[in-house]
Design an enzyme around this catalytic site. Sequence first.
Site, short mmCIF file in Angstrom:
data_model
loop_
_atom_site.label_atom_id
_atom_site.label_comp_id
_atom_site.label_asym_id
_atom_site.label_seq_id
_atom_site.Cartn_x
_atom_site.Cartn_y
_atom_site.Cartn_z
N HIS A 82 0.84 -1.20 0.00
CA HIS A 82 0.00 0.00 0.00
C HIS A 82 0.87 1.24 0.00
O HIS A 82 1.86 1.32 0.73
CB HIS A 82 -0.89 0.01 1.25
CG HIS A 82 -1.77 1.22 1.32
ND1 HIS A 82 -2.97 1.30 0.66
CD2 HIS A 82 -1.61 2.41 1.95
CE1 HIS A 82 -3.51 2.49 0.88
NE2 HIS A 82 -2.70 3.18 1.66
N ASP A 161 -14.93 2.85 7.87
CA ASP A 161 -13.87 3.78 7.45
C ASP A 161 -14.36 4.70 6.34
O ASP A 161 -14.04 5.88 6.31
CB ASP A 161 -12.63 3.01 6.97
CG ASP A 161 -11.63 3.97 6.34
OD1 ASP A 161 -11.12 4.84 7.07
OD2 ASP A 161 -11.41 3.89 5.13
N ARG A 168 -14.44 13.03 8.11
CA ARG A 168 -13.18 13.72 8.44
C ARG A 168 -12.79 14.70 7.35
O ARG A 168 -12.27 15.78 7.63
CB ARG A 168 -12.06 12.68 8.64
CG ARG A 168 -12.20 11.89 9.94
CD ARG A 168 -11.31 10.67 9.92
NE ARG A 168 -9.93 10.99 9.64
CZ ARG A 168 -9.10 10.22 8.92
NH1 ARG A 168 -9.52 9.06 8.44
NH2 ARG A 168 -7.86 10.57 8.71
N SER A 183 -7.28 4.22 9.55
CA SER A 183 -8.06 4.21 8.32
C SER A 183 -7.40 3.31 7.27
O SER A 183 -8.02 2.42 6.69
CB SER A 183 -8.18 5.65 7.80
OG SER A 183 -8.63 5.68 6.49
N LYS A 187 -8.48 -1.09 6.17
CA LYS A 187 -8.74 -1.62 4.81
C LYS A 187 -7.76 -2.74 4.47
O LYS A 187 -8.12 -3.73 3.85
CB LYS A 187 -8.67 -0.48 3.78
CG LYS A 187 -9.88 0.44 3.88
CD LYS A 187 -9.74 1.67 3.03
CE LYS A 187 -8.79 2.67 3.63
NZ LYS A 187 -9.03 4.07 3.34
N1 URA Z 1 -5.75 7.39 3.14
C1 URA Z 1 -6.71 6.71 3.80
O1 URA Z 1 -7.15 5.66 3.36
N2 URA Z 1 -7.12 7.20 4.97
C2 URA Z 1 -6.67 8.35 5.51
O2 URA Z 1 -7.10 8.72 6.59
C3 URA Z 1 -5.69 9.07 4.81
C4 URA Z 1 -5.25 8.55 3.61
#
Ligand code: URA
Length: 434
Positions: A82, A161, A168, A183, A187
């Site tokens: 990621h 999320d 947010r 966050s 995932k």
């Molecule tokens: N990418 C994400 O998936 N979440 C965040 O909070 C910031 C960047």
Amino acid sequence: MRMYDLIMKKRNGGALSKEEIDFMVEGYTKGDIPDYQMSAMMMAVYFVGMNAEETLHLTMAMAQSGDMLDLSGIQGIKVDKHSTGGVGDKTSLALAPMTAACGVKIAKMSGRGLGHTGGTIDKLESFEGFSTAISTETFIRNVNDIGIAIMGQTKELAPADKLLYALRDVTATVDNMSLIASSIMSKKLAAGADAIVLDVKTGSGAFMKQEKDAFGLAKEMVQIGKNAGRNTIAVVSDMDQPLGRAVGNALEVKEAIETLKGKGPEDFTELCLTLGSLMLCLAGCARTQEEGREMLKKSIADGSALDKLAEFVKAQGGNEKMVYDTSLLPAARIVEPLPAPKEGYIEKLVCDEVGICSLILGGGRETKESAIDLSVGIVLEKKVGDYVKKGDVLAVLHANDREKLKEASNRLLLAYQIGEKETKEGPVIVGIVK
Ligand code: URA
């Protein structure tokens, strides 16, 4: 339990328990807790912070708010990668086939681009017919058969999320370390891989502008991964200027293909070798990073990485001929060089400005619904540290609209800061957090 009491506890500097975090995440996902209370909580977290235990509980609660992908049908160690995102970041396009060619099982969920950063799925759609809307069964079968599959993030993956991130985004509570770490990791954990390699960007084009913040985020995410039982390593890499030379969907695909042929830009190739060798180690395919690097270099030299890309594109409905003949990829009608206005060293290349120029040309989304032009973008001929004479080509813009071209050219010119100070390009790998 009342949300009011939890907001007050956090506001007054307290730490939330697992039960309290579960209550809050579950209640918000179901719609029982309203946006205004969750907004107040996010702001309290923003100012007070969360300790490592709270961050882990928040991550797990969000990961478990929807489907947890079961990849047990895939033999071997599944490794995910990621990136926290940046300009010209086409890493997955080259890294996935390189590592798959060396035996790593790549079962990856990717996203689309929003704002000035691009998404892997958009880039992959440069291959005519390519689709990431595949079923979980096809996904698992393809990984077992050819070692690689990439699918789009489903709605059922970490829905808490998704809701929280959208909240947010409009309440100025994105840039908190615990919230970003939970966050991203929610995932990744829900996506089911056994091991995770994170590429945390730092610099003007990244979320984390300062190196110390990037290392902080990297450490936090590695700790969450390990606490959740997934072997996790983070690389902190430079995003003070775009990665490689190409910015824009099809142009980036072309650069990734060039890299798989051993003709890629040095910084991009180095990042792929570093991330890839760590992935090979985590997957048990290499004993050391050095051995991993040699295996990856061999996959480039013998053409197996390029063939793996073609196999992958074909398996997901795409035209694999485009892998071997990049002139078949989407191409813009207007190709125009941008000349240097004066002589000197490129002292700075403002990274997000380059991303915005690509957006202006039509290469990115203004809103979630906008269509994108896969063919447009920018190829940077000069980067930080290069010396230019007046009239030398700084970059080449690929456009389909004269008005947009003019706006992007003017803006790109301002992104290049040319001066007398001899400047050195920083290393692409800033550090590794294990
Ligand atoms: N990418 C994400 O998936 N979440 C965040 O909070 C910031 C960047």
